[in-house]
Design an enzyme around this catalytic site. Structure first.
Site, PDB file in Angstrom:
ATOM      1  CE  LYS A  13      -1.026   1.578   4.697  1.00  0.00           C
ATOM      2  NZ  LYS A  13      -1.325   2.692   3.796  1.00  0.00           N
ATOM      3  CB  SER A  64      -1.053   6.058   2.888  1.00  0.00           C
ATOM      4  OG  SER A  64      -1.216   5.377   4.116  1.00  0.00           O
TER       5      SER A  64
END
Length: 589
Positions: free
Chosen positions: A191, A388
């Site tokens: 991430k 996401s």
């Protein structure tokens, strides 16, 4: 005092008069714009496709598009929906003999370009020609142009064929100089959306994932060109790696183009193909105008009692209503509820083109997808991005269809909170003091760093959000949560990679998703209806025009540096709520 009231009254009358005049002018402009007659397509015509604007999912509802109002030029931009519809109609339009692909600066993601490219390949099944010509070939436009029967370049032109590159701007050095520390709470090794604020270069994990998905994108790009041009993909890779194409004659030598021609020669070629005398102009209709042609408007609407609804979810995800270029959880949720309760709607296609955003807003939309799935079939069609939060809202669907070059995955959550104590105290000489009634009353205060206890509280919240995210994906994809965690961790995948991992069910375009939805609902004669309803001109005129003028002024002032302005705006939104967002935008020149 009498004089004062006289001036006040005169001012009020003047304002009222000016307002009336303005309204009359606007009404006149709208009436003029909305009364445009249908464009007549002459026989032996060519459909001219030149796209020099960012391609949205659907054409904005703006009758003033292309007009100049008080010195402000409104954009005339065709959405992907109308571009695809026009190419499809041209295929069977007896007045259209072929397509002329002229120089375009493709301001679109690769999946959007792929949709248009597939539509052109389908158009060629009609036996009609496609001719491409440009003075400058960018790699994106050449990918589109490579499907043409003949590809030409100006003898003095520019042909870029150098491979893909991706660059990230790191701000940590600048933030250090300012005395700003970015405090990060996240879940996911990959991430990397937070990296520009805490590092000065890519982490090893991020470099690994970028290398992987960029390689996948590039492989697909080369394969597509190789197939269309009857070349070898490895040969193309060698040409790019060694920059063997530096001049137009090099592109001809390596068979990426079919000839070097000037514009007048191209026009004569089009006249020959359409049976027009060289002394006359080419019968040409632009793809923008073709939308208004009678031939383009003739369509089999299908039964209005049997509908397939397309819900467009495009842009960053946040709470509220959003707009045509952003996803508001309230608006998209309302659209899902509306189609779910409408007995005429037999199936739903959720078109997702989003890099993510607020994890809370994403979860709100996910819930509505789950409920809709219980009532009727819902199929997801992925555009350039469905990553996401964009993947979060997609994962509960009956089936997920992505383009091979869709960017997806990035299953992870993060939050950032700046600590600006050094900036305030040391740089500006500003200090703060106050009173609070609880130990955590000022949690999130940017004038000081987080305490270890506060950091743990926030990390626990982020961990819980990630657990809920991976559970939602596991349930929707019929996988175990540990497996989803193993391919999650914020890692980005292409559609091709996601198919192998089980994150998507098949590769295809939006039309494939519509057909799939109708088949699952067991309906054949149906009408396709788009949601959410687009705002009318007068509902969005004031805020929309003023906002656009503001953005255009900033763009004009900053030029190429506008991307940094956008990055700062993104940081502001990240500080509001935990984020399920892609690491960064991807630009292929």
């Amino acid at each position: 005092m009498k004089q004062f009231f006289k001036f006040v009254l005169a001012t009020i009358v003047g304002l009222v008069f000016a307002t009336i005049i303005l309204i009359l002018i606007l009404v006149g402009i709208v009436a003029s714009a909305s009364s445009d007659k249908s464009v007549t397509v002459e026989s032996n015509s060519v459909l001219n496709i030149s796209i020099d604007h960012a391609i949205t999912e659907r054409t904005p509802n703006n009758p003033l598009a292309g007009l100049s109002i008080f010195g402000f030029d409104t954009d005339k931009s065709l959405g992907l929906n109308d571009i695809l519809a026009n190419i499809k109609k041209a295929k069977t339009d007896e007045n259209i003999k072929g397509i002329y692909l002229s120089e375009s600066y493709m301001l679109s993601g690769q999946a959007t370009t792929e949709e248009i490219r597939k539509a052109l390949i389908d158009f060629k099944k009609s036996g009609k020609f496609i001719v491409a010509y440009a003075e400058v070939y960018t790699q994106s436009f050449y990918y589109l142009a490579s499907v043409a029967d003949k590809v030409y370049i100006n003898p003095k032109g520019i042909f870029d064929f150098s491979g893909f590159s991706s660059q990230i701007t790191f701000l940590k050095g600048a933030l250090d100089k300012l005395g700003v520390e970015v405090q990060v709470i996240k879940v996911g090794t990959y991430k990397s959306a937070v990296e520009p604020y805490i590092l000065t270069k890519m982490s090893d994990a991020n470099r690994e994932q970028v290398t992987s998905y960029m390689g996948s994108l590039y492989d697909y790009y080369l394969k597509g060109i190789a197939t269309s041009r009857h070349l070898n993909a490895d040969t193309l890779r060698d040409i790019a790696n060694n920059l063997k194409i530096q001049y137009p004659e090099d592109a001809l030598k390596y068979k990426l183009v079919d000839g070097l021609k000037y514009k007048d020669e191209i026009l004569n070629d089009l006249k020959d193909r359409t049976g027009i005398s060289h002394k006359k102009d080419v019968n040409s209709v632009s793809i923008d105008d073709y939308t208004k042609s009678e031939s383009a408007n003739k369509a089999d609407e299908g039964s209005s009692d049997r509908r397939v609804a397309i819900i467009y979810a495009s842009g960053e995800i946040s709470g509220g209503d959003g707009d045509d270029n952003s996803i508001g959880s309230d608006k998209i949720s309302a659209a899902l509820r509306k189609v779910r309760l409408d007995s005429k709607v037999k199936a739903v296609v959720l078109r997702v083109n989003s890099p993510g955003g607020s994890s809370l807003a994403s979860a709100v939309i996910w819930r509505e997808v789950v409920l809709t799935k219980k009532a009727k079939p819902i199929i997801v069609s992925m555009g350039d991005y469905a990553a996401s939060g964009g993947y979060y809202i997609a994962c509960a669907a009956d089936s997920i269809i992505a383009e091979p070059n869709t960017i997806t995955g990035s299953i992870g959550i993060f939050a950032i909170l700046p600590n600006m104590q050094k900036l305030f105290n040391d740089k500006l000489g500003v200090t703060f003091d106050g009173v609070k009634t609880g130990k955590y009353s000022d949690l999130g205060d940017i004038s000081r760093p987080l305490t270890p206890e506060e950091h743990m509280i926030l990390q626990t919240q982020i961990n819980r959000g990630y657990d809920e995210f991976t559970k939602a994906v596991a349930d929707g994809r019929h996988k175990t949560q540990p497996y989803i965690n193993s391919i999650g961790q914020g890692r980005v995948w292409t559609g091709t990679q996601a198919l192998k991992l089980g994150l998507v069910d098949r590769l295809g375009n939006i039309n494939d998703a519509i057909v799939c939805a109708a088949k699952k609902a067991n309906v054949k004669d149906y009408k396709v209806v788009a949601y959410p309803e687009q705002k009318s001109l007068f509902k969005s005129f004031g805020s929309g025009i003023s906002a656009k003028m503001k953005i255009q002024a900033i763009q004009a002032e900053l030029g190429e540096n506008f991307k940094y302005y956008e990055q700062i705006k993104a940081v502001q939104s990240m500080m509001r709520t935990p984020q399920a967002r892609m690491p960064y935008s991807i630009t292929i020149k």
